[in-house]
Scaffold this motif. Structure first.
Motif, short mmCIF file in Angstrom:
data_model
loop_
_atom_site.label_atom_id
_atom_site.label_comp_id
_atom_site.label_asym_id
_atom_site.label_seq_id
_atom_site.Cartn_x
_atom_site.Cartn_y
_atom_site.Cartn_z
N PRO A 211 0.81 -1.22 0.00
CA PRO A 211 0.00 0.00 0.00
C PRO A 211 0.84 1.27 0.00
N ILE A 221 3.39 3.22 2.85
CA ILE A 221 2.90 3.61 4.17
C ILE A 221 3.86 3.02 5.21
N GLN A 225 1.82 0.07 9.94
CA GLN A 225 0.41 0.19 9.57
C GLN A 225 0.02 -0.78 8.47
N ALA A 226 0.97 -1.55 8.00
CA ALA A 226 0.71 -2.37 6.82
C ALA A 226 0.69 -3.85 7.16
N VAL A 227 -0.08 -4.58 6.40
CA VAL A 227 -0.01 -6.03 6.45
C VAL A 227 0.96 -6.43 5.34
N GLY A 262 -13.67 -9.16 -0.87
CA GLY A 262 -14.60 -8.10 -0.47
C GLY A 262 -14.01 -6.73 -0.74
N GLY A 263 -14.90 -5.73 -0.73
CA GLY A 263 -14.47 -4.36 -0.94
C GLY A 263 -13.51 -3.93 0.16
N PHE A 264 -12.50 -3.18 -0.18
CA PHE A 264 -11.52 -2.64 0.77
C PHE A 264 -10.64 -3.71 1.39
N HIS A 265 -10.49 -4.84 0.71
CA HIS A 265 -9.62 -5.88 1.24
C HIS A 265 -8.26 -5.93 0.55
N GLY A 266 -7.99 -4.97 -0.32
CA GLY A 266 -6.65 -4.87 -0.88
C GLY A 266 -6.48 -5.39 -2.30
N LYS A 267 -7.57 -5.55 -3.04
CA LYS A 267 -7.47 -6.06 -4.41
C LYS A 267 -6.77 -5.07 -5.34
N SER A 268 -7.28 -3.85 -5.33
CA SER A 268 -6.71 -2.84 -6.23
C SER A 268 -5.26 -2.55 -5.87
N THR A 269 -4.97 -2.58 -4.60
CA THR A 269 -3.59 -2.32 -4.16
C THR A 269 -2.62 -3.35 -4.74
N TYR A 424 -6.25 -8.08 3.34
CA TYR A 424 -4.95 -7.75 2.71
C TYR A 424 -4.04 -8.95 2.52
P1 ADP Z 1 -10.22 -3.05 -2.80
O1 ADP Z 1 -9.72 -2.78 -4.17
O2 ADP Z 1 -10.24 -4.50 -2.45
O3 ADP Z 1 -11.53 -2.42 -2.53
P2 ADP Z 1 -7.98 -1.44 -1.96
O4 ADP Z 1 -6.86 -2.15 -2.58
O5 ADP Z 1 -8.43 -0.18 -2.58
O6 ADP Z 1 -9.23 -2.40 -1.74
O7 ADP Z 1 -7.51 -1.19 -0.46
C1 ADP Z 1 -8.34 -0.55 0.49
C2 ADP Z 1 -7.51 0.24 1.47
O8 ADP Z 1 -6.67 -0.62 2.22
C3 ADP Z 1 -6.58 1.25 0.83
O9 ADP Z 1 -6.64 2.45 1.57
C4 ADP Z 1 -5.22 0.64 0.93
O10 ADP Z 1 -4.20 1.60 1.05
C5 ADP Z 1 -5.32 -0.20 2.17
N1 ADP Z 1 -4.46 -1.40 2.06
C6 ADP Z 1 -4.34 -2.21 0.99
N2 ADP Z 1 -3.47 -3.21 1.23
C7 ADP Z 1 -3.01 -3.03 2.48
C8 ADP Z 1 -2.07 -3.71 3.31
N3 ADP Z 1 -1.43 -4.79 2.86
N4 ADP Z 1 -1.84 -3.22 4.54
C9 ADP Z 1 -2.49 -2.13 4.98
N5 ADP Z 1 -3.37 -1.43 4.26
C10 ADP Z 1 -3.65 -1.86 3.03
#
Ligand code: ADP
Ligand code: MG
Length: 657
Positions: A211, A221, A225-227, A262-269, A424
């Protein structure tokens, strides 16, 4: 030593600004030579171009740090970073002046290319066995139109020598850090090159930090704060790298891969880290060993884009008003037609991997569900969605896809691998997904295509289209060759005089650049959708190449063209026919030939070749000595896909097949 320059500057103090011009030339300092290549005409013009050469007898960088292309690029990038950092941290007080009004002091800053998180080939620093060369700019200081000689002297004869001493001598660097940096980049390159032979499109090392701080920042980041990334056991692969040894992580196989969750689980990242994996990253970035095949492109919906003569027939047919789709042109594409064009144009350029994120795709390009199949007969729907083609893209063309998908389960049937992002962390849910797909059929009709359709043609998109109206006159040619901001008319002015199209390096921002056309004022070429373009310096290079290409392809530039392409090599085929390998000067190059030639030239000569506009000598097979002609100090190398994408979006492009 340096005294000559100091004396000259002190004598100029209080003179009118134009006298700075007399600085042009070279000055010997104890350990280096300073070149003043180009002097700005007033304090508000773009800054002056300077260059420093340090002989290797003094600089003493060991050869093993630059003995291959990758290592040389890495070392130069490292030195550029140290120059940039030292200049902005340590020297701010001495040189920085906030922008001020007329009549107050203006200028005095040393300006160095700003490197991002990616390690790129750059014009800022170059090295060979003889010397190391550093290109930069200086805002020569003035008050109103008056030269501030004392300040200029401080910058050029006191500040600059410190910068040289701190950054351009090997002994000033922490030798362990330099070596680690260069080896790390070397390893990343080896990793990327070995993906194909392992049947992989991509790789994410365990422990990677994906992230970023924000949507607008490319910085990682904080670790706490990161996984950190950890591959599921079933997808784990290892690589043996020359310096680092064994690394372990998740392999993304060639074929069709879905990233669900699921949404906000780190797919796009994860996908965003992958799309950046075409580049090498600086140690500490967190994505150093996130890698994808260098021929991988992100595909997005980009409604409103210009499309010229692209064959989008595999995806789009049967448009209202009988609009052709095997040679489709529009000034305002829809979400789905833009995606079709993006895929086809990238296939034409030779890409072998496609990345999609549901978030930035057009839904009607992704699927057609049962109800829509019932409501709108297939014959009436111009779009063949990606789901019908994603399989044959792999089986027939060998092009892999990675798709982030959260909402549409129809793709489960087509996937070879399904990865779930859960808090994540990736999980391999391929077996589960297959089971669900079997026990819960979508019910929709199988509209999968058995063949892909037209493989993108080799479009000939030049020369008339990069040149509008009459060819440049000798005078305008001369101006084009000069760096922007010179006393000659700036590039865009030459253009509005009605000669040809020019891309303007001085108006390039990361996400846009100005392309002057004959009949428009200065419409911009919008690059904000180019997710794999990382730096303004890359955009400047694209602008420079567009300009040089326009120049090269004018009808009268036959000699230049044949120098650019080299002698056409004639090859006997088995049937006894002859086949021309390179375009002859009389034939227009295809878009792909043009891109490949620029790539080869940048490989051989470095980025300085992109501004070698009117000098056929420069295009020869022999490498020209460092800085034989004036080279912008702030260019970095884009991929051919982004360069081609820019050409494909030119409003005045004309194509034939
Ligand atoms: P999705 O596409 O699944 O909805 P995102 O990839 O947009 O989710 O990630 C959602 C949020 O989580 C973002 O703010 C991102 O920065 C954060 N995030 C993603 N991967 C990690 C991680 N490995 N550790 C901490 N935060 C993360
Ligand atoms: Mg997302």
């Amino acid at each position: 030593f340096g005294g000559e320059l100091r004396g000259k500057l002190q004598k100029m103090d209080g003179n009118s600004y134009g006298h700075y011009k007399s600085l042009t030339g070279s000055y010997i300092f104890p350990n280096y030579t300073l070149f003043v290549d180009h002097v700005q005409s007033d304090p508000y013009a773009s800054p002056s171009w300077l260059r420093i050469q340090v002989s290797q007898t003094v600089a003493k960088f060991p050869k093993n740090l630059y003995d291959t292309t990758v290592r040389r690029i890495a070392l130069c990038d490292y030195i550029c970073r140290s120059l940039y950092q030292y200049n902005s941290n340590e020297l701010t007080d001495a040189t920085h002046r906030s922008p001020s009004r007329w009549g107050q002091t203006k200028g005095g800053q040393i300006i160095i290319d700003v490197p991002g998180q990616q390690v790129l080939q750059r014009t800022a620093v170059d090295i060979n066995d003889e010397c190391i060369e550093f290109r930069f700019a200086v805002n020569l200081p003035g008050r109103g139109r008056t030269i501030m000689g004392q300040l200029a002297s401080r910058v050029l004869t006191e500040t600059l020598p410190r910068l040289v001493e701190k950054c351009l001598f090997y002994e000033s660097h922490d030798s362990r850090r330099v070596l680690e940096f260069v080896n790390c980049i070397d390893d990343q390159d080896v990793l990327r090159e070995s993906l194909v032979s392992r049947g992989l499109l991509g790789f994410v090392r365990n422990g990677s930090l994906l992230p970023r701080r924000s949507g607008a920042s490319d910085l990682p980041i904080a670790v706490d704060q990161a996984v950190l990334f950890q591959s599921p056991a079933s997808l784990e692969v290892t690589f043996d790298l020359p310096h680092r040894g064994t690394i372990t992580g998740m392999g993304i196989k060639r074929g069709v891969t879905l990233i669900a969750g699921g949404g906000f689980h780190g797919k796009s990242t994860l996908l965003q880290a992958l799309q950046c994996g075409v580049y090498n990253h600086i140690p500490g970035d967190g994505r150093e060993f996130v890698s994808v095949d260098r021929n991988t492109v992100k595909i997005k919906a980009e409604d409103g884009r210009v499309v010229t003569g692209t064959d989008i027939s595999p995806f789009i047919g049967n448009l209202p008003m009988k609009k052709r789709t095997d040679s489709f042109s529009t000034l305002d594409a829809s979400g789905s037609t833009s995606m079709a064009a993006n895929i086809q144009e990238n296939l034409e350029m030779g890409c072998t991997g496609l990345l999609f994120d549901e978030d930035t795709c057009a839904t009607n390009f992704l699927i057609r569900d049962l109800r829509m199949q019932m409501l709108i007969p297939r014959e009436d729907e111009p779009i063949t969605p990606l789901i019908s083609k994603i399989g044959v893209l792999w089986t027939e063309l060998g092009v892999s896809s990675v798709l982030v998908i959260g909402g549409c389960g129809d793709y489960l049937d087509t996937a070879d691998t399904v990865i779930r992002m859960n808090r994540y962390q990736p999980e391999d849910i391929t077996a589960e997904a297959k089971k669900v797909a079997r026990s819960h059929p979508t019910g929709s009709l199988n509209e999968a295509s058995t063949t892909y359709g037209n493989i993108p043609s080799r479009r000939v998109s030049l020369p008339e289209s990069l040149i509008k109206g009459k060819p440049p006159t000798a005078k305008s040619c001369h101006s084009i060759m000069l760096p922007y901001g010179s006393s000659h008319p700036p590039v865009n002015k030459v253009e509005s005089a009605g000669n040809n199209m020019q891309a303007d390096e001085s108006y390039a921002h990361k996400d846009a650049m100005s392309v002057a056309h004959r009949d428009d004022d200065k419409p911009s070429l919008n690059l904000v959708h180019f997710d794999q373009l990382k730096e303004t310096s890359q955009t400047r290079t694209i602008a420079a190449i567009l300009t040089s290409t326009a120049y090269l392809t004018q009808p009268s530039a036959k000699k230049l063209r044949s120098a650019f392409f080299g002698q056409p090599a004639v090859m006997e085929t088995t049937q006894g026919n002859t086949l021309t390998q390179r375009p002859s000067p009389d034939r227009s190059p295809t878009l792909c030939e043009l891109l490949d030639r620029w790539e080869a030239l940048m490989d051989t000569h470095g980025l300085r070749i992109v501004t070698a506009r009117n000098d056929p000598e420069q295009f020869g097979e022999v490498q020209v000595p460092l800085s034989d002609h004036k080279v912008p100090y702030n260019l970095s190398r884009p991929r051919k896909y982004e360069l081609g994408a820019a050409i494909n979006r030119l409003k005045d492009l004309k194509c034939s097949i």
